[in-house]
Design an enzyme around this catalytic site. Structure first.
Site, short mmCIF file in Angstrom:
data_model
loop_
_atom_site.label_atom_id
_atom_site.label_comp_id
_atom_site.label_asym_id
_atom_site.label_seq_id
_atom_site.Cartn_x
_atom_site.Cartn_y
_atom_site.Cartn_z
N ASP A 81 0.83 -1.20 0.00
CA ASP A 81 0.00 0.00 0.00
C ASP A 81 0.87 1.26 0.00
O ASP A 81 1.89 1.31 0.69
CB ASP A 81 -0.90 -0.03 1.25
CG ASP A 81 -2.01 1.00 1.20
OD1 ASP A 81 -2.46 1.33 0.09
OD2 ASP A 81 -2.44 1.46 2.28
N HIS A 82 0.47 2.25 -0.77
CA HIS A 82 1.11 3.58 -0.79
C HIS A 82 2.63 3.49 -0.77
O HIS A 82 3.29 3.89 0.20
CB HIS A 82 0.64 4.41 0.40
CG HIS A 82 -0.74 4.95 0.23
ND1 HIS A 82 -1.06 5.97 -0.64
CD2 HIS A 82 -1.91 4.60 0.83
CE1 HIS A 82 -2.35 6.23 -0.57
NE2 HIS A 82 -2.90 5.41 0.30
N GLY A 179 -8.10 8.36 7.46
CA GLY A 179 -8.41 8.61 8.86
C GLY A 179 -9.91 8.83 9.06
O GLY A 179 -10.74 8.36 8.28
N GLY A 207 -9.82 5.28 2.30
CA GLY A 207 -10.55 6.05 3.30
C GLY A 207 -11.88 5.43 3.68
O GLY A 207 -12.90 6.14 3.79
N THR A 231 -7.65 3.10 9.84
CA THR A 231 -7.77 3.84 11.10
C THR A 231 -8.81 3.26 12.04
O THR A 231 -8.57 3.15 13.25
CB THR A 231 -8.09 5.32 10.81
OG1 THR A 231 -7.10 5.85 9.93
CG2 THR A 231 -8.12 6.12 12.09
#
Length: 279
Positions: A81-82, A179, A207, A231
């Site tokens: 991821d990322h 988040g 998200g 999150t």
């Protein structure tokens, strides 16, 4: 064995549902994610972000996930991821990840295309699928991700980006945040429809935490196939640990970690069930 992320997402497109991609950092989060998926008889994606390479032994993590996946009753994919660095992506490809995300969203559009093309060529040569991102998510509360500027994905840019890079799936920026939301979510569903019409690859929503269930279902109906969740699971685990250790100050670490895993399973199961809904 580790499943193909691309095959999992193609199946979701055919079935009009989405798969959960849970960020994981240790054995307990991986096991909880797989248990949650097994509870719902759904596939699951285990995601490890490049930002955690400093605290997670990547080779050991891959071996652990492969071992757990080999015993699972559902397909389990392993996703990077990322990632911003080519070296991290090369490490993941060589190490046994089934897909990688190259995040060139902070670059100019032209540079993002050029760098993504290089990653796609490298990954596809090894049979690994690639996710990329145009636009950017803002960072909400409790996020551990880098700050983004919240730029929405342009459908025209998405069409050109997918055509020129050959990416396997695309992260669409439509108003979600990394988040938890600080105010009311403002998700542009019409934009998602336009992006869906512009490209013919699975779309990914970053998200998932804090996004209202009704909005989640609307995005799935409009083509979202993978939804990242980080999150909300972190907060659930941290809240459990705080309460449990306060109530059991002499508890053994082995018991604490086992109970933390058990506490994450229902939180993850809720997302797996929601994303699998075909209503």
């Amino acid at each position: 064995m580790i499943a193909s992320t691309k095959e999992i997402l193609e199946a979701t497109r055919q079935g009009s549902y989405a798969v959960a991609a849970f960020n994981a950092y240790n054995q307990e989060t991986v096991r909880a994610a797989v248990r949650a998926a097994e509870n719902q008889s759904q596939p699951v994606i285990i995601a490890l972000g490049e930002r955690y390479f400093g605290t997670v032994d990547v080779e050991g993590f891959v071996a652990m996930v492969h071992a757990i996946a080999a015993k699972a009753s559902v397909p389990v994919a392993l996703h990077l991821d990322h990632a911003y660095e080519k070296e991290s992506i090369a490490c993941a490809i060589a190490g046994g990840f089934s897909s990688v995300m190259y995040d060139g969203s902070k670059l100019s559009f032209e540079d993002n295309i050029r760098h993504t093309q290089e990653i796609v060529e490298m990954a596809h040569a090894a049979g690994v699928s690639v996710e990329a991102e145009i636009g950017s998510l803002a960072r909400g509360a409790f996020s551990d991700e880098e700050e983004g500027d919240g730029t929405f994905t342009s459908p025209a840019d998405a069409r050109r980006f997918v055509a020129e890079t050959g990416v396997d799936f695309l992260a669409a920026a439509i108003g979600t945040v990394h988040g938890m939301y600080s105010g009311e979510p403002n998700i542009n569903l019409r934009l998602l429809e336009q992006i869906r019409e512009a490209v013919d690859v699975p779309l990914v929503l970053h998200g998932g935490s804090g996004t209202p269930d009704a909005i989640i279902l609307q995005t799935i109906r409009r083509g979202i196939c993978k939804i990242n969740v980080n999150t909300e699971i972190s907060l659930a685990a941290a809240a459990f640990l705080k309460e449990y250790v306060s109530a059991h100050p002499d508890a053994h670490l082995s018991v604490i970690m086992s109970e933390m895993e058990n506490a994450m399973v229902p939180a993850m199961s809720r997302f797996v069930s929601l994303f699998a809904s075909r209503d």
